[in-house]
Design a protein around this motif. Structure first.
Motif, PDB file in Angstrom:
ATOM      1  N   GLU A 193       0.832  -1.196   0.000  1.00 33.08           N
ATOM      2  CA  GLU A 193       0.000   0.000   0.000  1.00 33.08           C
ATOM      3  C   GLU A 193       0.869   1.249   0.000  1.00 33.08           C
ATOM      4  OE1 GLU A 193      -2.656  -0.166   3.290  1.00 33.08           O
ATOM      5  OE2 GLU A 193      -3.883  -1.712   2.378  1.00 33.08           O
ATOM      6  N   ALA A 194       0.284   2.354  -0.390  1.00 26.88           N
ATOM      7  CA  ALA A 194       0.969   3.644  -0.337  1.00 26.88           C
ATOM      8  C   ALA A 194       1.311   3.966   1.112  1.00 26.88           C
ATOM      9  CB  ALA A 194       0.080   4.730  -0.928  1.00 26.88           C
ATOM     10  N   THR A 195       2.441   4.627   1.295  1.00 26.79           N
ATOM     11  CA  THR A 195       2.874   5.011   2.638  1.00 26.79           C
ATOM     12  C   THR A 195       3.057   6.520   2.714  1.00 26.79           C
ATOM     13  OG1 THR A 195       5.220   4.845   2.104  1.00 26.79           O
ATOM     14  CG2 THR A 195       4.134   2.835   2.891  1.00 26.79           C
ATOM     15  N   ASP A 196       3.251   7.003   3.924  1.00 30.96           N
ATOM     16  CA  ASP A 196       3.554   8.419   4.117  1.00 30.96           C
ATOM     17  C   ASP A 196       4.767   8.818   3.289  1.00 30.96           C
ATOM     18  OD1 ASP A 196       1.541   8.341   5.996  1.00 30.96           O
ATOM     19  OD2 ASP A 196       2.875   8.528   7.713  1.00 30.96           O
ATOM     20  N   ALA A 197       5.777   7.964   3.274  1.00 32.21           N
ATOM     21  CA  ALA A 197       7.022   8.268   2.565  1.00 32.21           C
ATOM     22  C   ALA A 197       6.779   8.447   1.065  1.00 32.21           C
ATOM     23  CB  ALA A 197       8.060   7.176   2.804  1.00 32.21           C
ATOM     24  N   ASP A 198       5.864   7.675   0.496  1.00 30.66           N
ATOM     25  CA  ASP A 198       5.548   7.816  -0.927  1.00 30.66           C
ATOM     26  C   ASP A 198       5.016   9.214  -1.229  1.00 30.66           C
ATOM     27  OD1 ASP A 198       6.217   5.149  -1.669  1.00 30.66           O
ATOM     28  OD2 ASP A 198       4.254   4.451  -0.997  1.00 30.66           O
ATOM     29  N   VAL A 199       4.043   9.644  -0.446  1.00 27.75           N
ATOM     30  CA  VAL A 199       3.429  10.955  -0.661  1.00 27.75           C
ATOM     31  C   VAL A 199       4.443  12.060  -0.370  1.00 27.75           C
ATOM     32  CG1 VAL A 199       1.560  12.495   0.039  1.00 27.75           C
ATOM     33  CG2 VAL A 199       1.123  10.045  -0.211  1.00 27.75           C
ATOM     34  N   GLU A 200       5.216  11.896   0.688  1.00 28.87           N
ATOM     35  CA  GLU A 200       6.223  12.901   1.034  1.00 28.87           C
ATOM     36  C   GLU A 200       7.283  13.040  -0.065  1.00 28.87           C
ATOM     37  OE1 GLU A 200       7.518  11.532   4.849  1.00 28.87           O
ATOM     38  OE2 GLU A 200       5.732  12.316   5.846  1.00 28.87           O
ATOM     39  N   THR A 201       7.638  11.944  -0.722  1.00 31.90           N
ATOM     40  CA  THR A 201       8.590  12.001  -1.826  1.00 31.90           C
ATOM     41  C   THR A 201       8.045  12.840  -2.978  1.00 31.90           C
ATOM     42  OG1 THR A 201       9.564   9.873  -1.242  1.00 31.90           O
ATOM     43  CG2 THR A 201       9.867  10.615  -3.515  1.00 31.90           C
ATOM     44  N   LEU A 202       6.778  12.652  -3.309  1.00 31.57           N
ATOM     45  CA  LEU A 202       6.162  13.448  -4.370  1.00 31.57           C
ATOM     46  C   LEU A 202       6.118  14.930  -3.993  1.00 31.57           C
ATOM     47  CD1 LEU A 202       3.232  11.078  -5.360  1.00 31.57           C
ATOM     48  CD2 LEU A 202       5.254  11.610  -6.737  1.00 31.57           C
ATOM     49  N   ILE A 203       5.795  15.212  -2.743  1.00 39.59           N
ATOM     50  CA  ILE A 203       5.735  16.603  -2.278  1.00 39.59           C
ATOM     51  C   ILE A 203       7.119  17.237  -2.339  1.00 39.59           C
ATOM     52  CG2 ILE A 203       5.332  18.054  -0.250  1.00 39.59           C
ATOM     53  CD1 ILE A 203       3.050  16.062   0.468  1.00 39.59           C
ATOM     54  N   GLU A 204       8.127  16.525  -1.872  1.00 39.18           N
ATOM     55  CA  GLU A 204       9.499  17.049  -1.888  1.00 39.18           C
ATOM     56  C   GLU A 204       9.969  17.287  -3.333  1.00 39.18           C
ATOM     57  OE1 GLU A 204      13.024  18.570  -0.533  1.00 39.18           O
ATOM     58  OE2 GLU A 204      11.176  18.166   0.572  1.00 39.18           O
ATOM     59  N   PHE A 205       9.662  16.358  -4.226  1.00 36.43           N
ATOM     60  CA  PHE A 205      10.009  16.515  -5.635  1.00 36.43           C
ATOM     61  C   PHE A 205       9.378  17.791  -6.181  1.00 36.43           C
ATOM     62  CE2 PHE A 205       9.391  15.927 -10.176  1.00 36.43           C
ATOM     63  CZ  PHE A 205      10.581  15.346 -10.591  1.00 36.43           C
ATOM     64  N   ALA A 206       8.098  17.983  -5.902  1.00 36.55           N
ATOM     65  CA  ALA A 206       7.374  19.152  -6.409  1.00 36.55           C
ATOM     66  C   ALA A 206       7.915  20.451  -5.836  1.00 36.55           C
ATOM     67  CB  ALA A 206       5.889  19.011  -6.106  1.00 36.55           C
ATOM     68  N   LYS A 207       8.316  20.438  -4.587  1.00 44.04           N
ATOM     69  CA  LYS A 207       8.812  21.656  -3.950  1.00 44.04           C
ATOM     70  C   LYS A 207      10.223  22.026  -4.381  1.00 44.04           C
ATOM     71  CE  LYS A 207       6.055  21.699   0.271  1.00 44.04           C
ATOM     72  NZ  LYS A 207       6.114  21.627   1.740  1.00 44.04           N
ATOM     73  N   THR A 208      10.974  21.077  -4.919  1.00 47.27           N
ATOM     74  CA  THR A 208      12.377  21.334  -5.267  1.00 47.27           C
ATOM     75  C   THR A 208      12.617  21.443  -6.771  1.00 47.27           C
ATOM     76  OG1 THR A 208      12.872  18.962  -5.172  1.00 47.27           O
ATOM     77  CG2 THR A 208      13.246  20.257  -3.162  1.00 47.27           C
ATOM     78  N   ARG A 209      11.557  21.456  -7.560  1.00 40.70           N
ATOM     79  CA  ARG A 209      11.685  21.573  -9.009  1.00 40.70           C
ATOM     80  C   ARG A 209      10.655  22.558  -9.548  1.00 40.70           C
ATOM     81  NH1 ARG A 209      13.323  17.102  -6.916  1.00 40.70           N
ATOM     82  NH2 ARG A 209      15.043  15.925  -7.828  1.00 40.70           N
ATOM     83  N   ARG A 210      10.944  23.086 -10.741  1.00 43.53           N
ATOM     84  CA  ARG A 210      10.031  24.038 -11.382  1.00 43.53           C
ATOM     85  C   ARG A 210       9.042  23.305 -12.274  1.00 43.53           C
ATOM     86  NH1 ARG A 210      11.788  27.444 -15.218  1.00 43.53           N
ATOM     87  NH2 ARG A 210      13.582  26.177 -15.741  1.00 43.53           N
ATOM     88  N   GLY A 211       7.877  23.887 -12.438  1.00 47.33           N
ATOM     89  CA  GLY A 211       6.901  23.435 -13.428  1.00 47.33           C
ATOM     90  C   GLY A 211       6.401  22.016 -13.253  1.00 47.33           C
ATOM     91  N   VAL A 212       6.243  21.559 -12.029  1.00 47.41           N
ATOM     92  CA  VAL A 212       5.818  20.178 -11.788  1.00 47.41           C
ATOM     93  C   VAL A 212       4.328  20.015 -12.058  1.00 47.41           C
ATOM     94  CG1 VAL A 212       5.580  18.377 -10.025  1.00 47.41           C
ATOM     95  CG2 VAL A 212       7.668  19.747 -10.144  1.00 47.41           C
ATOM     96  N   GLU A 213       4.009  18.905 -12.708  1.00 44.42           N
ATOM     97  CA  GLU A 213       2.633  18.486 -12.939  1.00 44.42           C
ATOM     98  C   GLU A 213       2.520  17.042 -12.464  1.00 44.42           C
ATOM     99  OE1 GLU A 213       1.643  20.952 -17.006  1.00 44.42           O
ATOM    100  OE2 GLU A 213       2.517  18.957 -17.187  1.00 44.42           O
ATOM    101  N   PHE A 214       1.344  16.677 -11.971  1.00 41.72           N
ATOM    102  CA  PHE A 214       1.097  15.310 -11.532  1.00 41.72           C
ATOM    103  C   PHE A 214       0.229  14.594 -12.560  1.00 41.72           C
ATOM    104  CE2 PHE A 214       1.645  17.442  -7.339  1.00 41.72           C
ATOM    105  CZ  PHE A 214       2.741  16.726  -6.905  1.00 41.72           C
ATOM    106  N   TYR A 215       0.562  13.332 -12.806  1.00 42.90           N
ATOM    107  CA  TYR A 215      -0.203  12.471 -13.698  1.00 42.90           C
ATOM    108  C   TYR A 215      -0.618  11.240 -12.904  1.00 42.90           C
ATOM    109  CZ  TYR A 215       1.364  15.490 -17.407  1.00 42.90           C
ATOM    110  OH  TYR A 215       1.581  16.590 -18.195  1.00 42.90           O
ATOM    111  N   VAL A 216      -1.928  11.028 -12.773  1.00 48.31           N
ATOM    112  CA  VAL A 216      -2.453   9.910 -11.999  1.00 48.31           C
ATOM    113  C   VAL A 216      -2.566   8.689 -12.902  1.00 48.31           C
ATOM    114  CG1 VAL A 216      -4.388   9.061 -10.627  1.00 48.31           C
ATOM    115  CG2 VAL A 216      -3.743  11.467 -10.524  1.00 48.31           C
ATOM    116  N   GLU A 217      -2.015   7.578 -12.421  1.00 46.80           N
ATOM    117  CA  GLU A 217      -2.099   6.301 -13.131  1.00 46.80           C
ATOM    118  C   GLU A 217      -3.079   5.405 -12.379  1.00 46.80           C
ATOM    119  OE1 GLU A 217       2.419   5.973 -14.816  1.00 46.80           O
ATOM    120  OE2 GLU A 217       2.085   5.399 -12.732  1.00 46.80           O
TER     121      GLU A 217
END
Length: 116
Positions: free
Chosen positions: A23-47
Motif C-alpha cells: 500500500e501507499a505510505t507516508d514516505a511515498d506521498v512525502e517524496t512526491l511533495i518534496e520533488f514538487a517543492k524542489t523543481r520548477r513546473g511540476v505536474e502530476f499524472y495519476v495512473e
C-alpha cells in the motif's frame, strides 16, 4: 505530520490490494511533495490502479525529470496538488508529456555514451 491522516490513506486499509503489492505510505506521498517543492513546473499524472499496483502518481518537472510513487487513490494526489497549487491530470486521458519521453531519451543516450 501524518500524511495518512491528512490525505486519507488510512481509509483505504480495508481495500483489496494484490498480495505481491504494498500500500501507499507516508514516505511515498512525502517524496512526491518534496520533488514538487524542489523543481520548477511540476505536474502530476495519476495512473490507475492495476492488479499488480495501487494507484500511482507521476510527478514531472519542467525539464522532463520525473518520479513515480504509490498514492493509494486519485483523491490523495488531488489533495496534494491542490495544497501545492499544481495541476493534476488523468494519464488515461492526457497521456504522458513529451518532455518526459525526451528526458528518458537523454538519460538513455548518456548511459550508452552517445550524444546528450
Amino acid at each position: 505530520m501524518r500524511w495518512r491522516d491528512r490525505y486519507g490513506l488510512r481509509r483505504r486499509r480495508g481495500a483489496r490490494v494484490a498480495k505481491f503489492d504494498r500500500e501507499a505510505t507516508d514516505a511515498d506521498v512525502e517524496t512526491l511533495i518534496e520533488f514538487a517543492k524542489t523543481r520548477r513546473g511540476v505536474e502530476f499524472y495519476v495512473e490507475p490502479e492495476t492488479f499488480a499496483t495501487d494507484t500511482t502518481a507521476v510527478a514531472v518537472a519542467h525539464d522532463g525529470e520525473w518520479t513515480r510513487r504509490r498514492v493509494g487513490s486519485p483523491a490523495v494526489i488531488a489533495k496534494v496538488a491542490r495544497d501545492l497549487a499544481l495541476p493534476v491530470y488523468d494519464v488515461q486521458l492526457t497521456g504522458y508529456p513529451a518532455r518526459m519521453r525526451a528526458y528518458n531519451e537523454r538519460r538513455r543516450q548518456a548511459q550508452d555514451g552517445g550524444p546528450v
